[in-house]
Design a protein around this motif. Structure first.
Motif, PDB file in Angstrom:
ATOM      1  N   MET A 116       1.602   0.910  -2.851  1.00 44.90           N
ATOM      2  CA  MET A 116       0.990   1.309  -4.113  1.00 44.90           C
ATOM      3  C   MET A 116       0.042   2.486  -3.904  1.00 44.90           C
ATOM      4  O   MET A 116       0.052   3.458  -4.668  1.00 44.90           O
ATOM      5  CB  MET A 116       0.229   0.132  -4.727  1.00 44.90           C
ATOM      6  N   LEU A 117      -0.768   2.425  -2.846  1.00 48.05           N
ATOM      7  CA  LEU A 117      -1.716   3.504  -2.573  1.00 48.05           C
ATOM      8  C   LEU A 117      -1.004   4.782  -2.160  1.00 48.05           C
ATOM      9  O   LEU A 117      -1.454   5.888  -2.495  1.00 48.05           O
ATOM     10  CB  LEU A 117      -2.681   3.068  -1.469  1.00 48.05           C
ATOM     11  N   ARG A 118       0.110   4.652  -1.447  1.00 47.63           N
ATOM     12  CA  ARG A 118       0.840   5.824  -0.985  1.00 47.63           C
ATOM     13  C   ARG A 118       1.581   6.501  -2.145  1.00 47.63           C
ATOM     14  O   ARG A 118       1.600   7.728  -2.242  1.00 47.63           O
ATOM     15  CB  ARG A 118       1.827   5.405   0.109  1.00 47.63           C
ATOM     16  N   ARG A 119       2.165   5.698  -3.031  1.00 44.77           N
ATOM     17  CA  ARG A 119       3.007   6.264  -4.088  1.00 44.77           C
ATOM     18  C   ARG A 119       2.237   6.579  -5.373  1.00 44.77           C
ATOM     19  O   ARG A 119       2.682   7.393  -6.170  1.00 44.77           O
ATOM     20  CB  ARG A 119       4.151   5.296  -4.395  1.00 44.77           C
ATOM     21  N   PHE A 120       1.088   5.931  -5.571  1.00 45.08           N
ATOM     22  CA  PHE A 120       0.319   6.154  -6.793  1.00 45.08           C
ATOM     23  C   PHE A 120      -1.156   6.370  -6.451  1.00 45.08           C
ATOM     24  O   PHE A 120      -2.033   5.616  -6.878  1.00 45.08           O
ATOM     25  CB  PHE A 120       0.470   4.957  -7.750  1.00 45.08           C
ATOM     26  N   PRO A 121      -1.443   7.401  -5.645  1.00 40.74           N
ATOM     27  CA  PRO A 121      -2.814   7.597  -5.148  1.00 40.74           C
ATOM     28  C   PRO A 121      -3.824   7.942  -6.232  1.00 40.74           C
ATOM     29  O   PRO A 121      -5.020   7.727  -6.038  1.00 40.74           O
ATOM     30  CB  PRO A 121      -2.658   8.753  -4.151  1.00 40.74           C
ATOM     31  N   THR A 122      -3.378   8.489  -7.359  1.00 41.66           N
ATOM     32  CA  THR A 122      -4.312   8.894  -8.414  1.00 41.66           C
ATOM     33  C   THR A 122      -4.401   7.872  -9.540  1.00 41.66           C
ATOM     34  O   THR A 122      -5.083   8.109 -10.529  1.00 41.66           O
ATOM     35  CB  THR A 122      -3.888  10.253  -9.000  1.00 41.66           C
ATOM     36  N   SER A 123      -3.731   6.752  -9.421  1.00 34.67           N
ATOM     37  CA  SER A 123      -3.762   5.745 -10.479  1.00 34.67           C
ATOM     38  C   SER A 123      -5.107   5.045 -10.520  1.00 34.67           C
ATOM     39  O   SER A 123      -5.868   5.035  -9.546  1.00 34.67           O
ATOM     40  CB  SER A 123      -2.647   4.709 -10.261  1.00 34.67           C
ATOM     41  N   SER A 124      -5.403   4.452 -11.657  1.00 36.22           N
ATOM     42  CA  SER A 124      -6.670   3.719 -11.791  1.00 36.22           C
ATOM     43  C   SER A 124      -6.705   2.506 -10.875  1.00 36.22           C
ATOM     44  O   SER A 124      -7.784   2.046 -10.484  1.00 36.22           O
ATOM     45  CB  SER A 124      -6.855   3.287 -13.250  1.00 36.22           C
ATOM     46  N   GLU A 125      -5.536   1.979 -10.521  1.00 38.86           N
ATOM     47  CA  GLU A 125      -5.478   0.814  -9.642  1.00 38.86           C
ATOM     48  C   GLU A 125      -5.717   1.164  -8.179  1.00 38.86           C
ATOM     49  O   GLU A 125      -6.002   0.281  -7.364  1.00 38.86           O
ATOM     50  CB  GLU A 125      -4.108   0.140  -9.760  1.00 38.86           C
ATOM     51  N   ALA A 126      -5.627   2.443  -7.837  1.00 40.88           N
ATOM     52  CA  ALA A 126      -5.718   2.845  -6.430  1.00 40.88           C
ATOM     53  C   ALA A 126      -7.102   2.565  -5.844  1.00 40.88           C
ATOM     54  O   ALA A 126      -7.222   2.130  -4.701  1.00 40.88           O
ATOM     55  CB  ALA A 126      -5.365   4.322  -6.279  1.00 40.88           C
TER      56      ALA A 126
END
Length: 598
Positions: free
Chosen positions: A320-330
């Protein structure tokens, strides 16, 4: 799914249907020019009618219009362009319709009304809300499908009130659209009716969906049946439908996996959680790149957290952190992952984690967390544990990995840490018997004269050089506070070099500074060195102290013989010669038994 989610999903749902089921159904190629099947009525049909163009004659209709366009001028040219845009829209070729409309300048009031209707329809079918929708040509009082367009506006703008007011009648308006539009929008309307509790209309929609077997038996149909059953409280039937949908590769399959996960988390039973883990694992790479993948990774992490599987939880969070680094969940996901990493490596360090499992987890985590600030420290923890077990070669590899992780940052603060880890690497290499590599590692360290690591580096270098047998290099290695082993090694190196006085001095220093570590082998070497350097005082000191150092009668006899006054020289008889030779042989044998001879 709430209305806002349905609004966000609609553009993707339309694109998924476009990709998954084909859109423009065409008849076999023909060169004949095909005209419109019927004359367009002067009422609402003249603004927009998605059933005006036949489904099976797409290619012929488009070819005829393009041919007419080449001979058209002025207002007639705009009219043909509007026809082409409507043909594209009829077959749900939304990008092509929008591109065509961009090149049209209406010439008459009728064309302006039609242009506006086509623009609004293109936006709504693409999932985009229309500004000033209440004045749109799509909701004039004479249009029998105005509820259909109002429902699409409600979904696009997340207007629950507008959707609730139009959802029932929208199904009638859906029947006035083209086959392509029906295929792509029927699932959207079934789901909207389901979320609003309009179960009768949702059931009717499912019956209509059954008339499209390829769609009904796809992940789309299975998901919608599962959603209807779940909203009715039939969880068992819902799960069966979701499991079928989850076997696919479409967006609806991804949503089915999310539904299974949510139902399992709500249930909380171990069987339900394990089943959901299996479903999400089997489809882990089936859908990538949008918010559904993000949601699946979040659910995967939660499912593994519920079953205390920290490694799989970390892997899900890492993806999740690698593929969505700018998401609010990161941000929250990173803190959660950092805490889990600390706990995992602490468990391993304390022996609460089987080594094979720890090794496997470590190698899996490297690609996802190798760039984390704390990961070199975790790698060092793992290397320390390996070194303690005697797995020196593996430990050296992990120390090297930790060094590389720190070196990649190239900041002044990391240099002391790199040097400290380099010393650990050299020690692991030394213990592994890789003395040449250890020496090269130490030689490559760039340390200033006042560097606090210099003392430790020289101490380790002395050990390596001693084990390599490189006496000259050992003698050149400056040690500020030598250890007993270093003093012993220096004395041996000096003995090998024939520097007996210096060897005697270092052994005496060992004796004085570390009396409890001065073994009888050291005393033997001191006695030999003192004898070779004609140091009578040291020989006497050793001879007097020997009874306290060792109970070896042979060693005491050797010391006393070396310290005794030489016998009066007399003519050498055969018996005396033999006696002296035997005494010399005995002395050499004693030395051989107690220490290596110089």
């Amino acid at each position: 799914m709430c209305l806002s989610n349905l609004r966000r999903a609609m553009p993707a749902l339309i694109l998924a249907c476009l990709a998954g089921h084909g859109v423009a159904e065409t008849a076999p190629h023909t060169h004949a020019v095909v005209t419109k099947a019927v004359t367009r009525a002067p009422d609402w049909h003249s603004d927009l009618d998605l059933q005006h163009w036949q489904t099976a004659t797409f290619h012929a209709d488009l070819s005829s219009s393009i041919a007419a366009l080449s001979a058209a001028h002025g207002a007639s040219k705009s009219a043909v362009m509007l026809d082409i845009a409507e043909i594209y829209l009829t077959h749900m070729l939304l990008y092509e319709a929008a591109s065509t409309l961009e090149g049209i300048t209406p010439e008459t009031p009728e064309q302006s009304r039609r242009f506006e209707a086509l623009q609004d329809a293109t936006s709504l079918l693409s999932g985009k809300a229309v500004e000033a929708f209440e004045t749109s040509r799509l909701v004039t009082s004479d249009r029998p499908d105005q509820a259909f367009w109002s429902a699409l506006q409600a979904i696009a703008s997340a207007d629950a009130g507008l959707l609730s007011a139009n959802i029932r009648d929208s199904f009638g308006g859906l029947g006035l659209q083209s086959r392509a539009a029906l295929r792509q929008l029927l699932p959207v309307f079934i789901e909207a009716a389901t979320e609003l509790g309009e179960h009768a209309h949702a059931a009717a929609g499912l019956k209509l969906l059954a008339e499209l077997p390829d769609l009904a038996n796809s992940p789309t149909g299975h998901f919608l049946r599962g959603r209807v059953e779940e909203r009715r409280g039939n969880n068992s039937s819902a799960l069966k439908a979701y499991f079928l949908a989850a076997e696919g590769w479409t967006e609806y399959a991804a949503r089915a996996r999310l539904a299974v996960a949510d139902m399992s988390l709500k249930d909380g039973g171990s069987g339900a959680l394990l089943a959901a883990q299996s479903v999400l694992h089997s489809g882990a790479e089936a859908w990538r790149g949008d918010r559904y993948e993000l949601e699946i990774l979040k659910r995967t992490a939660r499912l593994y957290a519920e079953t205390d599987n920290d490694v799989e939880e970390l892997l899900a969070l890492g993806k999740m952190l690698r593929r969505f680094p700018t998401s609010s969940e990161a941000k929250s996901g990173k803190k959660q992952a950092e805490a889990l990493l600390r706990e995992l490596y602490l468990k391993g360090h304390e022996g609460r984690y089987p080594l094979s499992d720890w090794m496997s987890a470590h190698l899996k985590l490297i690609p996802l967390y190798g760039g984390f600030a704390e990961f070199p420290a975790h790698t060092e923890t793992f290397a320390d544990y390996l070194l303690g077990l005697g797995a020196t070669d593996l430990a050296a590899k992990e120390y090297h990995r930790a060094i590389n992780g720190l070196s990649d940052r190239e900041t002044p603060d990391t240099k002391p840490e790199v040097m400290r880890l380099t010393l650990k690497l050299a020690e692991a290499q030394r213990q592994a018997g890789l003395l040449t590599q250890a020496r090269a590692t130490l030689d490559a360290m760039e340390l200033g004269a006042e560097d606090p690591q210099r003392k430790s580096r020289n101490m380790l270098a002395a050990k390596v050089l001693s084990e390599m047998g490189d006496g000259p290099a050992l003698l050149e290695t400056a040690i500020e506070t030598p250890t007993p082993d270093h003093l012993r090694d220096l004395a041996m190196a000096l003995s090998d070099d024939g520097q007996w006085s210096q060897a005697t001095a270092h052994l005496l220093r060992l004796w004085r500074g570390h009396p409890y570590e001065f073994a009888f082998e050291d005393a033997t070497r001191l006695l030999i060195a003192a004898n070779r350097s004609n140091d009578a005082a040291t020989i006497d000191k050793v001879a007097r102290a020997f009874p306290e150092l060792t109970s070896s009668a042979a060693l005491i006899s050797l010391a006393e013989s070396l310290n005794s006054d030489p016998a009066t020289l007399l003519p050498l008889s055969a018996d005396k010669a033999a006696e002296r030779l035997q005494s010399l042989d005995d002395a050499f044998q004693t030395i051989k038994d107690t220490s290596r001879s110089p």
